[in-house]
Enzyme design. Structure first.
Site, short mmCIF file in Angstrom:
data_model
loop_
_atom_site.label_atom_id
_atom_site.label_comp_id
_atom_site.label_asym_id
_atom_site.label_seq_id
_atom_site.Cartn_x
_atom_site.Cartn_y
_atom_site.Cartn_z
N ASP A 1 -3.79 1.66 1.65
CA ASP A 1 -2.39 1.99 1.90
C ASP A 1 -1.99 1.41 3.26
OD1 ASP A 1 0.12 3.44 2.47
OD2 ASP A 1 -0.48 4.73 0.79
N GLY B 1 3.75 5.62 2.82
CA GLY B 1 2.77 6.71 2.83
C GLY B 1 2.59 7.23 4.26
N LEU C 1 -0.76 2.72 -7.52
CA LEU C 1 0.44 3.49 -7.22
C LEU C 1 1.30 2.84 -6.14
CD1 LEU C 1 -1.43 5.62 -8.67
CD2 LEU C 1 -0.41 7.33 -7.17
N TYR D 1 14.85 -2.53 -7.94
CA TYR D 1 13.63 -1.74 -8.13
C TYR D 1 13.26 -1.66 -9.60
CZ TYR D 1 10.60 2.41 -8.08
OH TYR D 1 9.57 3.30 -8.25
N LYS E 1 9.89 -3.27 -11.38
CA LYS E 1 8.92 -2.45 -12.08
C LYS E 1 8.78 -2.86 -13.55
CE LYS E 1 6.89 0.49 -10.45
NZ LYS E 1 5.61 0.48 -9.70
N GLY F 1 0.37 8.08 -0.12
CA GLY F 1 1.70 8.51 -0.50
C GLY F 1 1.70 9.92 -1.04
N PHE F 2 2.87 10.38 -1.39
CA PHE F 2 3.05 11.74 -1.92
C PHE F 2 2.18 11.99 -3.14
CE2 PHE F 2 6.03 13.76 -5.16
CZ PHE F 2 5.56 15.05 -4.96
N ILE F 3 2.36 11.20 -4.20
CA ILE F 3 1.58 11.40 -5.42
C ILE F 3 0.13 10.98 -5.20
CG2 ILE F 3 1.33 10.76 -7.86
CD1 ILE F 3 4.36 10.32 -7.94
#
Length: 327
Positions: free
Chosen positions: A35, A40, A80, A153, A157, A14-16
């Site tokens: 992943d 991602g 993540l 969401y 979380k 993914g991005f982060i």
């Protein structure tokens, strides 16, 4: 020389996650990424394939046998993997809830069996509709009704956080939780509703820059480089164990101001237009006007503060999108 450690990163494509992977490899450690590439992208990590300290498994983190094997081999887990983006949450709420809750349940269960420390990335969304600004980690949260899909969401979380902290309280498993506030930078996709890459893509292609709602809603944006630096320093501070820590920036900007700044820095001729929330996300969409983190705990426990300003971040995103368009 510091001992080489083996890290497992779920959602590492993914991005982060891809930026975190690069940073850990640069420190001389080894990384295994798990992943399923649902959100991602292979292009985020493909350039790392030749590194002998890097492995990638295209699989889901809710695969119990796989996670048992990989967690038993690692020294630390960065969890993540998650559904991301408001658009995905609105369009595919079943997948959003299941992917978040199932994955975390499997990962924390295997970490508990092998006594592996874990860092969970949570989100500023968990503060919900709270109007107590800035958001502090011990504040009450105010959720919208279950009939509004966007809160699925946030609630999932929050359940992640409860589950991870339950392992800390009940078995003293080393756990860390960070709530991220609007992380932005190179490689971030606009596909799932992320506002800055969407604005930039529209600006550099001379399309109208589409601001949802009135544009007076305000957010704080944080460089992915600052977030990665924060993620890496959290496990180095034992005082952070078993606590929730905000990582973000506390400098606000409205969406109208952000659109204007993107247009200016991109040298764009794009028109800035407004689209009702109902048109963008469907009827009954909920949003909040402000979302500002208190950074007191991060400063006290981690000696961490963000360093990159928004203009620098926007320029890096513009350069990244232009390069991607040319390749």
């Amino acid at each position: 020389m510091a001992k080489q450690r083996n890290y497992l990163i779920t959602g590492g494509a993914g991005f982060i996650g891809s930026h975190l992977t690069e940073a850990i490899l640069a420190q001389g450690h080894s990384v295994t990424v798990v992943d399923d590439l649902s959100t991602g992208r292979w292009s985020n990590i493909g350039h790392l394939e030749g590194n002998p300290h890097f492995r990638v498994l295209v699989a889901s983190c809710d695969d119990v046998s796989l996670m048992r094997e990989e967690i038993s081999r690692c020294d630390f887990v960065f969890h993540l993997a998650s559904a991301v983006g408001v658009k995905l949450i609105i369009d595919r709420p079943i997948e959003t809830i299941q992917r978040i809750v199932r994955g975390t349940d499997v990962v924390i269960d295997e970490c508990s069996k092998y006594r592996r420390p874990i860092l969970l990335t949570s989100t500023s969304e968990v503060y919900g509709k709270s109007e107590q600004i800035p958001f502090r980690e011990e504040d009450d949260v105010v959720m919208g009704p279950s009939s509004k899909r966007r809160w699925a969401y946030a609630c999932a979380k929050v359940l992640d956080e409860f589950l991870v902290l339950a392992h800390y309280y009940q078995t003293s498993l080393p756990v860390y939780i960070v709530r991220l506030f609007n992380t932005v930078g190179p490689r971030q996709s606009s596909q799932y509703g992320m506002v800055l890459p969407r604005f930039v893509e529209q600006a550099i292609t001379c399309q109208p820059i589409t601001v949802y709602g009135t544009g007076e809603q305000r957010r704080c944006f944080t460089s992915v480089a600052d977030i990665v630096r924060g993620l890496l320093c959290v496990p180095e501070h034992t005082e952070a164990m078993g606590k929730v820590i905000n990582l973000g920036n506390n400098e606000e900007i409205s969406m109208n101001e952000l659109a204007a700044q993107v247009k200016l820095l991109a040298g764009s001729e794009s028109e800035i237009i407004h689209i009702p929330y109902e048109q963008a996300y469907g009827p009954g969409f909920d949003d909040m006007l402000r979302r500002i983190p208190s950074l007191e705990r991060a400063e006290k426990l981690l000696q961490w503060t963000p360093t990159e300003n928004l203009d620098t971040i926007i320029r890096s995103v513009i350069a990244d999108k232009r390069q991607a368009a040319q390749s």
